[in-house]
Design an enzyme around this catalytic site. Structure first.
Site, mmCIF file in Angstrom:
data_model
loop_
_atom_site.group_PDB
_atom_site.id
_atom_site.type_symbol
_atom_site.label_atom_id
_atom_site.label_comp_id
_atom_site.label_asym_id
_atom_site.label_seq_id
_atom_site.Cartn_x
_atom_site.Cartn_y
_atom_site.Cartn_z
ATOM 1 N N GLU A 1 -22.424 32.670 -11.134
ATOM 2 C CA GLU A 1 -21.202 31.904 -11.416
ATOM 3 C C GLU A 1 -20.122 32.312 -10.422
ATOM 4 O O GLU A 1 -19.793 33.492 -10.288
ATOM 5 C CB GLU A 1 -20.746 32.246 -12.835
ATOM 6 C CG GLU A 1 -19.428 31.618 -13.226
ATOM 7 C CD GLU A 1 -18.747 32.389 -14.357
ATOM 8 O OE1 GLU A 1 -19.254 33.458 -14.736
ATOM 9 O OE2 GLU A 1 -17.717 31.912 -14.827
ATOM 10 N N ASP B 1 -20.257 36.142 -15.781
ATOM 11 C CA ASP B 1 -19.377 37.180 -16.299
ATOM 12 C C ASP B 1 -19.587 37.375 -17.793
ATOM 13 O O ASP B 1 -20.084 36.483 -18.481
ATOM 14 C CB ASP B 1 -17.907 36.784 -16.045
ATOM 15 C CG ASP B 1 -17.601 36.879 -14.550
ATOM 16 O OD1 ASP B 1 -16.641 36.250 -14.098
ATOM 17 O OD2 ASP B 1 -18.398 37.537 -13.847
ATOM 18 N N ASP C 1 -15.877 32.288 -20.140
ATOM 19 C CA ASP C 1 -16.414 31.335 -19.157
ATOM 20 C C ASP C 1 -17.884 31.624 -18.881
ATOM 21 O O ASP C 1 -18.708 30.717 -18.813
ATOM 22 C CB ASP C 1 -15.624 31.450 -17.841
ATOM 23 C CG ASP C 1 -14.377 30.587 -17.901
ATOM 24 O OD1 ASP C 1 -13.525 30.656 -17.005
ATOM 25 O OD2 ASP C 1 -14.261 29.828 -18.902
ATOM 26 N N ASP D 1 -17.403 37.283 -19.849
ATOM 27 C CA ASP D 1 -16.263 36.717 -20.602
ATOM 28 C C ASP D 1 -16.627 35.329 -21.149
ATOM 29 O O ASP D 1 -17.779 34.906 -21.089
ATOM 30 C CB ASP D 1 -15.045 36.621 -19.669
ATOM 31 C CG ASP D 1 -15.364 35.679 -18.496
ATOM 32 O OD1 ASP D 1 -14.591 35.645 -17.536
ATOM 33 O OD2 ASP D 1 -16.424 35.014 -18.547
#
Ligand code: 28F
Length: 642
Positions: free
Chosen positions: A427, A500, A504, A502
């Site tokens: 990503e 990641d 996203d 997180d």
């Protein structure tokens, strides 16, 4: 002195040999001694109660995870028979719990032996793999009890009092010298019991977890059976017709089917044999698909929805947006496939096919509005497929899968041996850059993805092929998609999603897993899809090697270990990684890409199905459930980057 010690008659020797075999090779009987095998112990006992329900005598089963991971299962069936067996001088109940495969209703008995994922290994296996087990039976006004240790009888069945009502209660503590962990997963058990309740109309199943301060309890009871099941599966989707189709037929092979179409483009058909979830399908699914295609085409022609000149609707057009549950009961099921979850009995194809041909055609004739709504969907799916075929032709010409003009963004590896090659789908361009520099270019390819992927939930196949975000993934993997996908053609043995930790990142992971699940399912079934596990923290100090932590409790452990070496907490500097982009190529290599030191998670079908459910929730048409899901789960997202 009796001429022989009747304690060790032939029966007892058989019992001891049986238990010995089970304890020596538990994997042979329950698949594994991991948490999955541990859960099978519970399913096996509960299934015996479900058999009592199928026989018509039990209406409720209560499961409790007591503190100390003791399992308690109680049913209000007839109670296992307590009379002493004339030949073995042992009660039927004790035989059921000590003789391998004596339990339940194998063979002769009228009822069907439903069985957990491992086809009814019987209560005696659970007993053999438990440090102790205790069986309490209420029957004929009496309260009876017997107990065991590692499968050996320590207290023979005896009447210990009077009792109101009837039933069987089993408590057991799984043997922690056999199982890696006794830490039952409440959600996993809960999901299976919900499924059993849907499959066994009217049966109430409760599960309670008493291990925490505040006990958790769920209960499931569905008078609607499979109809409730499809309504539950569709709760976050826009339905095309309010009432699900329900058809059933009793007989040599009882068949029950519920169907409800939605406006989504995915096909969700769940199939069960004796309550076992046959993830790999089989003859019952085959029969269902064939009949569904025939009935829909016949109806379309009979009602002039398909003109003489129109070609037939294809199976995949008819199954677009379908949610269906097919449940059959088979006396002697033959299971095939990699995970033994594919039904092999050839006679079942015809049974299901003829039943659906007849009952579904009748239902459509009697419910023209439902029929119309479904057929409209099939026709538009057929048109979209036509468009997709054209788009695919275009894509093939443009990207030319064979001579594979690979996407510009892909940094390929030098080796061409798929088994040793892996492609990281990364990503973001910055992480993509570090990955390209940090990798071993012999066997590691990098494909950076940027921004939000396509929302595959809303798009139809025609848009998937042409989509500029997914197309590079399709071309890089090089094995086509959908019905043409050929897993033997993949260019990389491992497809590793690196995103990641997180929100996203989890969004990208869910999207990609949903895409693979819907358009490259064999890639998952074949075990080619992995998740990279980047570190969450780095602990560093002058003169000390950097220490990486991959999970929250890893950090605590690291602090403790370093403290033991005299390195105090406040002398260390802690870096929390917000994203892959914060690591330089060497760190990315050391922590996340080097096969010697990295952590990879292999994606299983269950993970993909879960992603698919979450995806439908997050990306589907229904807004309300999404808001609810985010509200419910928002508190878990500790580090939402606001
Ligand atoms: C908590 C777990 O195991 N319930 C069970 C029964 C009832 C009968 C039965 C079981 C040996 C081979 C017949 C009673 N009365 N819950 C349970 N409930 N087993 S296990 O029979 C086992 C016998 O087949 C039962 C009349 N017939 C059957």
């Amino acid at each position: 002195m009796e001429k022989y010690n009747h304690k060790y008659g032939a029966e007892q020797i058989q019992v001891l040999e049986g238990l010995e075999a089970v304890r020596k090779r538990p994997g042979m009987y329950i698949g594994s001694t991991s948490i999955r095998g541990l859960h099978h112990l519970v399913y096996e006992i509960v299934d015996n109660g479900v058999d009592e329900a199928l026989a018509g005598y039990c209406t409720e089963i209560n499961v409790i995870i007591e503190e100390g991971n003791v399992i308690s299962v109680t049913d209000n069936g007839r109670g296992i028979p307590v009379e002493i067996h004339p030949k073995t001088h042992i009660s039927t109940a004790e035989t059921v719990y000590t003789v391998l495969h004596a339990g339940g209703k194998f063979g002769g008995d009228s009822g069907y032996k439903v069985s957990g994922g491992l086809h009814g290994v019987g209560a005696s296996v659970v007993n053999a793999l438990s440090t102790w087990a205790e069986v309490t039976i209420k029957r004929d006004g009496g309260l009876y009890q017997m107990s065991f240790e590692k499968g050996k009888t320590v207290k023979k069945l005896e009447r210990i009092g009077d009792a109101e009502g009837t039933g069987t209660k089993v408590r057991f503590l799984a043997d922690d010298t056999i199982f890696e962990s006794l830490d039952y997963d409440f959600e996993v058990l809960e999901k299976r019991f919900r499924e059993i309740a849907f499959l066994t109309k009217g049966l109430k199943i409760t599960i309670e977890d008493q291990r925490e301060e505040t006990p958790k309890k769920s209960e499931f009871c569905y008078e609607g059976g499979l109809v409730s099941f499809v309504e539950y599966l569709n709760k976050n989707k826009e339905k095309l017709h309010k009432t699900p189709i329900y058809i059933e037929k009793d007989g040599e092979v009882p068949v029950e089917i519920a169907i409800q179409y939605t406006s989504s483009y995915s096909e969700n058909i769940y199939t069960f044999v004796n309550n076992i979830n046959t993830i790999e399908g089989g003859t019952h699914l085959e029969g269902f698909k064939r009949a569904l295609t025939k009935v829909m085409n016949d109806y379309a022609r009979a009602h002039n929805i398909l003109k003489e000149k129109d070609s037939n609707l294809q199976g995949e057009d008819i199954r677009e947006g379908i949610t269906a549950v097919v449940s059959v009961k088979v006396k002697e099921p033959q299971f095939e496939g990699q995970t033994k979850t594919k039904l092999g009995n050839s006679e079942v194809t015809g049974v299901v096919q003829s039943m659906v041909n007849e009952a579904l055609a009748t239902f459509l004739e009697e419910n023209p509005t439902v029929a119309k709504a479904i057929l409209e969907k099939c026709i538009s799916a057929s048109r979209a497929r036509e468009a997709a075929r054209k788009a695919r032709e275009l894509v093939r010409k443009k990207s030319n899968l064979e001579t594979s003009t690979l996407p510009g963004k892909l940094a390929d590896c030098s080796s061409k041996n798929a088994d040793e090659c892996e492609v990281y789908i990364v990503e973001g361009d910055s992480a993509g850059g570090s990955a390209k520099q940090g990798r071993d270019r012999k066997f590691q390819a990098i494909l950076p993805l940027w921004g939000k992927m396509l929302n595959v939930e809303k798009a139809r196949a025609d848009k998937i092929y042409g989509n500029d975000k997914l197309n590079p993934v399709i071309v890089a993997i090089g094995a086509g998609i959908g019905a043409e996908f050929d897993v033997t053609k993949i260019r990389y043995g491992k497809v590793i999603i690196m995103a990641d930790a997180d929100v996203d990142g989890s969004h990208i992971r869910t999207l990609l897993l949903t895409f693979f699940f819907r358009y490259m399912r064999p890639l998952i079934e074949n075990g080619n899809v992995y998740l990279a596990q980047p570190p969450l923290y780095k602990l560093s100090k002058k003169g000390m090697e950097d220490r990486y932590c991959y999970a929250e409790d890893d950090l605590e452990k690291a602090y403790k270990e370093l403290e033991e070496k005299g390195i105090t907490r406040d002398s260390l500097s802690l870096q929390r990684y917000k994203g892959l982009g914060e690591m330089n190529p060497e760190q990315l290599w050391d922590t996340t890409m080097n096969p010697e030191t990295r952590i990879l998670i292999k994606v299983t079908m269950e993970d993909a199905i879960k992603a698919d459910e979450i995806f439908t929730l997050l990306m589907g048409d229904e807004v309300e459930p999404r808001r609810e899901f985010i509200q419910q789960n928002a508190k878990y997202v500790k580090n939402l980057d606001i």
